[in-house]
Scaffold this active site. Structure first.
Site, PDB file in Angstrom:
ATOM      1  CG  HIS A   1      -3.394  -0.805   3.776  1.00  0.00           C
ATOM      2  ND1 HIS A   1      -4.135   0.269   3.345  1.00  0.00           N
ATOM      3  CD2 HIS A   1      -2.550  -0.306   4.698  1.00  0.00           C
ATOM      4  CE1 HIS A   1      -3.754   1.356   3.967  1.00  0.00           C
ATOM      5  NE2 HIS A   1      -2.801   1.032   4.811  1.00  0.00           N
TER       6      HIS A   1
ATOM      7  CG  ASP B   1       1.154   1.971   9.940  1.00  0.00           C
ATOM      8  OD1 ASP B   1       1.763   1.693  10.989  1.00  0.00           O
ATOM      9  OD2 ASP B   1       0.012   2.469   9.938  1.00  0.00           O
TER      10      ASP B   1
ATOM     11  CG  HIS C   1       3.386   4.809   6.028  1.00  0.00           C
ATOM     12  ND1 HIS C   1       3.148   6.045   6.580  1.00  0.00           N
ATOM     13  CD2 HIS C   1       2.197   4.146   6.028  1.00  0.00           C
ATOM     14  CE1 HIS C   1       1.864   6.137   6.901  1.00  0.00           C
ATOM     15  NE2 HIS C   1       1.271   5.006   6.572  1.00  0.00           N
TER      16      HIS C   1
ATOM     17  CG  HIS D   1      -1.546  -1.909   9.078  1.00  0.00           C
ATOM     18  ND1 HIS D   1      -2.433  -1.070   9.706  1.00  0.00           N
ATOM     19  CD2 HIS D   1      -1.078  -1.204   8.000  1.00  0.00           C
ATOM     20  CE1 HIS D   1      -2.501   0.081   9.055  1.00  0.00           C
ATOM     21  NE2 HIS D   1      -1.698   0.020   8.010  1.00  0.00           N
TER      22      HIS D   1
END
Length: 276
Positions: free
Chosen positions: A150, A95, A242, A146
Site C-alpha cells: 500500500h 480495498d 475497505h 493493490h
C-alpha cells in the site's frame, strides 16, 4: 558564599545540558510500518481521496459519470483510469485486504445477498492470509492488484521498481489462487502517475479508479457510510469501500443497510475477471 557559588554553577551546567539536548535530533521512529496483523493492522492513513491528482475533481472525489458536462467519456477518469462499469451495473470494490477479522464478514454478507464484488488486495496481506484469497476466488469475486505494501508513493518510483512491486503482488496472489486472473490494478490513495499506469498496462492490468467514495477509510460509522452510498450511487458507479487497513466494522455493518437497497435498484456484480 560557597553555597551561592555552587547553586550558580549547577544552574549554568543544567542550562548547558538542556541546550545540548535540544540540538540532538530525536531518533527515527519505526512504529508506522505496514504489517499484516489482522485487527492490529495500522490504518493506511494515506488511503485518501485527496490523493486524486485530477484537476477535474479538486475535492478528490470523482464526479458522477452521468454529470460530465464536457462531453468526455464518462467511463474514464484521472489519466485514463477506469471510472465507471460502462453499463447499468454497480460494482462494489473492497480495498486493502484480505483481513481475517473483516474480509470473512464481508464475504458472508455478499453471499447472503447473492452479490459478487471486486477485492483490491495488498500483496503482503495476500501472502499472510492465502486462504482468504482462495475463498474470495471460490465465491466468484474478482481480484485486483493493490500494490505490495500500500505504497501511496509507488507511482513516483522508477518503472523497474513499480514493475517489481506489482509482479511481487501478483505472485503472492497466484501462490494462494494459482488460476485466478488479476487484470485490474488500483493505485493506493488514487495517486496515479503515468509511469504506474504504463507499467500496470504493460503487465496486462487495467488501471481502476472509482466513482463513489463514502470515506469509510475515515471510519465515520455505519450510518454515514450507508447514507452516502445510497444517496449517491448511480447506474455505472464503482463504489470504493475497505475490508482492511484499520477498524472496518463500520463498513461491514453498513453493508446490511446498503445491499438491500442497492440490489432493489441495480444489478450488483464484480468487475469482469478479464478486465475491460
Amino acid at each position: 558564599m560557597l553555597g551561592i557559588i555552587t547553586l550558580v554553577v549547577t544552574a549554568v551546567l543544567g542550562s548547558a545540558y538542556v541546550l545540548g539536548r535540544s540540538l540532538v535530533p530525536d531518533p527515527p521512529r519505526h512504529d508506522s510500518a505496514v504489517t499484516a496483523t489482522g485487527a492490529d493492522h495500522p490504518e493506511y492513513a494515506d488511503q485518501s481521496a485527496e490523493a486524486d491528482p485530477s484537476p477535474d475533481h479538486p475535492s478528490g472525489s470523482p464526479s458522477n459519470p452521468a454529470s460530465r458536462p464536457d462531453g468526455t467519456d464518462p467511463n474514464f477518469g484521472p489519466m485514463g483510469t477506469r471510472l465507471s462499469t460502462g453499463t447499468n451495473e454497480v460494482a462494489l470494490t473492497f480495498d486493502d485486504g484480505p483481513n481475517p477479522d473483516y474480509t470473512p464478514q464481508v464475504l458472508a454478507i455478499l453471499r447472503e445477498y447473492h452479490v459478487t464484488a471486486t477485492f483490491c488486495v495488498v500483496g503482503q496481506n495476500a501472502q499472510a492470509y492465502p486462504w482468504l484469497v482462495q475463498q474470495i476466488v471460490d465465491e466468484g469475486h474478482t481480484l485486483c492488484n493493490h500494490s505490495w505494501s500500500h505504497d501511496v508513493s509507488l507511482g513516483g518510483r522508477s518503472p523497474d521498481r513499480i514493475r517489481d512491486d506489482l509482479l511481487r503482488t501478483n505472485a503472492a496472489i497466484h501462490a494462494a489462487a494459482p488460476d485466478a486472473p488479476v487484470t485490474w490494478y488500483r493505485q493506493p490513495g488514487g495517486a496515479w502517475t503515468y509511469p504506474v499506469i504504463s507499467v500496470s498496462r504493460d503487465l496486462g492490468m487495467t488501471p481502476l479508479h472509482w466513482t463513489l467514495d463514502p470515506s469509510d477509510w475515515r471510519a465515520p460509522g455505519a450510518a454515514r457510510i450507508a447514507s452516502v452510498v445510497l444517496s449517491e450511487a448511480r447506474a455505472g458507479s464503482i463504489v470504493l469501500l475497505h475490508d482492511a487497513g484499520g477498524d472496518r466494522q463500520g463498513t461491514v455493518d453498513a453493508l446490511y443497510r446498503i445491499l438491500p437497497d442497492l440490489t432493489a435498484r441495480f444489478d450488483l456484480h464484480a468487475l469482469p475477471k478479464h478486465g475491460t
